[in-house]
Write an enzyme that holds these catalytic residues in place. Structure first.
Site, PDB file in Angstrom:
ATOM      1  N   GLU A  52      -2.981  -6.772 -12.065  1.00  0.00           N
ATOM      2  CA  GLU A  52      -1.985  -6.338 -11.583  1.00  0.00           C
ATOM      3  C   GLU A  52      -2.471  -6.222 -10.171  1.00  0.00           C
ATOM      4  O   GLU A  52      -3.639  -5.957  -9.784  1.00  0.00           O
ATOM      5  CB  GLU A  52      -1.306  -5.028 -11.802  1.00  0.00           C
ATOM      6  CG  GLU A  52      -0.263  -4.450 -10.942  1.00  0.00           C
ATOM      7  CD  GLU A  52       0.589  -3.238 -11.660  1.00  0.00           C
ATOM      8  OE1 GLU A  52       1.637  -2.958 -11.130  1.00  0.00           O
ATOM      9  OE2 GLU A  52      -0.015  -2.922 -12.709  1.00  0.00           O
ATOM     10  N   ASN A 209       9.681  -5.521 -16.383  1.00  0.00           N
ATOM     11  CA  ASN A 209       8.454  -4.840 -16.832  1.00  0.00           C
ATOM     12  C   ASN A 209       9.158  -3.387 -16.681  1.00  0.00           C
ATOM     13  O   ASN A 209       9.575  -2.978 -15.704  1.00  0.00           O
ATOM     14  CB  ASN A 209       7.213  -4.743 -15.912  1.00  0.00           C
ATOM     15  CG  ASN A 209       6.130  -3.822 -15.965  1.00  0.00           C
ATOM     16  OD1 ASN A 209       5.545  -3.990 -16.915  1.00  0.00           O
ATOM     17  ND2 ASN A 209       6.349  -2.716 -15.219  1.00  0.00           N
ATOM     18  N   GLU A 210       8.997  -2.554 -17.822  1.00  0.00           N
ATOM     19  CA  GLU A 210       9.280  -1.127 -17.924  1.00  0.00           C
ATOM     20  C   GLU A 210      10.461  -0.904 -17.359  1.00  0.00           C
ATOM     21  O   GLU A 210      10.882  -0.044 -16.499  1.00  0.00           O
ATOM     22  CB  GLU A 210       8.069  -0.392 -17.162  1.00  0.00           C
ATOM     23  CG  GLU A 210       6.828  -0.352 -18.091  1.00  0.00           C
ATOM     24  CD  GLU A 210       5.623   0.697 -17.338  1.00  0.00           C
ATOM     25  OE1 GLU A 210       5.947   1.335 -16.497  1.00  0.00           O
ATOM     26  OE2 GLU A 210       4.678   0.779 -18.040  1.00  0.00           O
ATOM     27  N   GLU A 345       0.457  -3.655 -22.536  1.00  0.00           N
ATOM     28  CA  GLU A 345      -0.357  -2.760 -21.595  1.00  0.00           C
ATOM     29  C   GLU A 345      -0.941  -1.663 -22.827  1.00  0.00           C
ATOM     30  O   GLU A 345       0.036  -0.937 -23.415  1.00  0.00           O
ATOM     31  CB  GLU A 345       0.577  -1.925 -20.711  1.00  0.00           C
ATOM     32  CG  GLU A 345       0.801  -2.683 -19.537  1.00  0.00           C
ATOM     33  CD  GLU A 345       1.565  -2.214 -18.264  1.00  0.00           C
ATOM     34  OE1 GLU A 345       1.238  -0.901 -18.190  1.00  0.00           O
ATOM     35  OE2 GLU A 345       2.325  -2.937 -17.610  1.00  0.00           O
ATOM     36  N   GLN A 395      -6.850  -2.446 -17.326  1.00  0.00           N
ATOM     37  CA  GLN A 395      -6.590  -3.536 -16.839  1.00  0.00           C
ATOM     38  C   GLN A 395      -8.080  -4.448 -16.676  1.00  0.00           C
ATOM     39  O   GLN A 395      -9.019  -4.063 -16.963  1.00  0.00           O
ATOM     40  CB  GLN A 395      -5.906  -3.669 -15.000  1.00  0.00           C
ATOM     41  CG  GLN A 395      -4.362  -3.044 -15.267  1.00  0.00           C
ATOM     42  CD  GLN A 395      -3.929  -3.313 -14.072  1.00  0.00           C
ATOM     43  OE1 GLN A 395      -4.220  -4.274 -13.194  1.00  0.00           O
ATOM     44  NE2 GLN A 395      -2.890  -2.523 -14.025  1.00  0.00           N
TER      45      GLN A 395
END
Length: 548
Positions: A52, A209-210, A345, A395
């Site tokens: 990210e 995303n989310e 994630e 990440q």
């Protein structure tokens, strides 16, 4: 523990393996590997990663620029690529995360000198951190550069599309930019000007995303409408497309049920087009007296008690119930379970303060405790290989549970990296059912007594090789375990262990090999296929067994 036993636990070659339990002491635990009870093939994509535009993940982590004195290939840090090639070939997810739903993919294409500078989604959360590309993105690292990095790593790209702030048209045009044949469209020509005349062949696409949070604050019902809109009539260009829905926040079964119930409001078409359903879960400690604030409630990455050690591992073990719970709800609508789970994630999340450079927002050190979290989580994915088709640790570098840490030309691997390397033989192998019988560990949670499994792990088979991975969660006690291979015969075995005598141990730029796997120990197994091994405290062990 006497000196002889201590040396046996700290030196793997001395620990060894025997054909039966020690005559002087019965085994503490038993592990039964059931070769005749296969689960499913372990998809290498469960060893995926997450990139990210957040802190030092891209700028300083992956991208150093073509003119950098740091060794690079077309601006991409070479040391990172070299290490990634030693790991299972999973997918790499980009550009977010929350960043994805503020990102316009057109900003990151075309000549680099003409690309716009944009305020990063995370800029407000970076407080007094220094200005730089982590706050004001220069877009030097865009679609072509990301896919080039992925191919250098011999992996595959997974792109997360902006559903919150861009229309569906931008999504299918991004697909066109990536996958249309050379010279066929204006977007294909634009791609070629970025150095990629041939299609990028991107198969995996996250649709938002989310979306329950930073990706739009939508309800499950609202998101189902948007998902249908974004995935209808997307051009294929001869490339298989696998769409991944924006799944729940941890254990929110209502989000999963609401989405799947509404997805089929206009028939089965949208369900048939869906390949995966996202799931996010982070492990963190809630310190005594802390609020529920997502940052203030987290514990330190390197300073923690034994109780906080166990609580972090218990948080990781929650992955099991999340998988089975959401899988059951998905099955209420998708009775054939065509849609698989994608845990895109996962990892540990500690409070700020241990990052190696001030620009590394959400950066943290990674200790032997984080390595055990990685082992427990990957083992959980193996045990549910029939349900989990992809996963992405958060990440890759300089952020959360990273495999790598960098600062300019400094570069190290973390204990988590070594888990991914140790577990590599599982990727692509056939997971088999494994039963663990071991004492649990009792500890003090913030307001109550709690327990965590003493031993946990998984097993898989490829050709005539059995790979068994085992985590001993106990801080101070080794565990003698009898290993029984049911449905086969062990002819030889060897083991390698990642452990540290200090449960806070971690690798630094000055001491990059503080936590590394121990040497292997090998022997020839006898008849009956029963082995005994002493699993050191606070350790992760890979046992490799040759089958007759």
């Amino acid at each position: 523990m006497d000196r002889r036993d201590f040396l046996r636990t700290t030196m793997l070659a001395s620990a060894g393996m025997t054909l039966a339990p020690r005559a002087t002491q019965a085994a503490d635990a038993r592990i039964d590997v059931l070769l005749d009870e296969p689960i499913a093939r372990i998809d290498p994509n469960v060893y995926g990663h997450f990139v990210e535009h957040l802190g030092g993940v891209v700028y300083d982590g992956i991208w150093v620029g073509e003119q950098s004195r740091i060794a690079n290939t077309a601006g991409i840090r070479q040391a990172l690529v070299d290490r990634m090639r030693r790991l299972p070939k999973g997918v790499i997810r980009w550009p977010g995360g929350c960043f994805a739903d503020s990102y316009d993919w057109r900003d990151g294409v075309g000549p680099r000198e003409a690309r716009p500078r944009r305020t990063n989604f995370w800029a407000d959360g970076m407080g007094q951190r220094p200005d730089g590309p982590w706050k004001y993105d220069t877009n030097q690292f865009g679609t072509n550069e990301f896919v080039r990095f992925v191919r250098l790593c011999e992996a595959n790209p997974y792109l997360a599309a902006n559903l919150r702030s861009l229309p569906a048209r931008d999504f299918y045009q991004w697909v066109e930019y990536c996958n249309s044949p050379a010279g066929s469209t204006t977007l294909a020509d634009l791609r070629g000007k970025g150095g990629s005349a041939e299609p990028l062949r991107v198969r995996f696409w996250g649709v938002g995303n989310e979306s329950w949070g930073c990706g739009g604050n939508l309800t499950a019902e609202e998101y189902a409408v948007e998902y249908r809109k974004f995935t209808a009539w997307v051009p294929r260009f001869g490339q298989e497309l696998s769409f991944i829905g924006s799944g729940p926040n941890g254990g929110d079964l209502g989000w999963t049920r609401g989405f799947f119930s509404n997805l089929t409001a206009k028939g089965e078409g949208a369900l048939a087009s869906m390949w995966g359903w996202g799931l996010h879960h982070y492990s963190w400690n809630v310190s005594r007296g802390a609020t529920t604030d997502w940052d203030a409630g987290k514990g330190d990455a390197l300073v923690y008690t034994a109780d906080e050690w166990y609580e972090m591992l218990a948080q990781a073990n929650q992955m099991e119930s999340l998988i089975t719970g959401h899988w059951a709800v998905m099955g209420e609508i998708d009775r054939r379970h065509r849609v698989k789970l994608v845990v895109d994630e996962w990892g540990t999340w500690h409070k700020p303060g241990s990052e190696v450079h001030p620009s590394h927002h959400l950066g943290q050190q990674s200790s032997i405790r984080d390595a055990l979290v990685a082992g427990l989580t990957l083992d959980t994915f193996h045990r549910h290989a029939d349900k989990v088709a992809m996963a992405n640790i958060a990440q890759l570098v300089n952020c959360l549970q990273s495999l790598f840490l960098t600062d300019g030309d400094k570069f190290i691997t973390t204990p988590t990296y070594h888990i991914f390397e140790m577990y590599a033989p599982h990727a692509g192998a056939q997971a088999v059912r494994t039963q663990f019988g071991a004492p649990s560990v009792t500890y003090d949670r913030v307001r109550e007594k709690a327990t965590v499994l003493g031993l946990a792990g998984s097993a898989s088979v490829s050709d005539r090789t059995l790979t068994l991975t085992v985590v001993n969660t106990h801080v101070t006690e080794a565990c003698d375990a009898t290993i029984a291979v049911r449905g086969g015969r062990a002819t030889a075995a060897q083991a390698v262990t990642l452990r540290a005598t200090n449960i806070h141990a971690h690798n630094t730029f000055d001491r990059p090999s503080e936590v590394v796997p121990g040497a292997s120990a090998a022997l020839t197994a006898g008849s009956g296929g029963t082995l005994t091994h002493r699993f050191p405290p606070a350790s992760v062990t890979r046992v490799t067994v040759t089958l007759g």
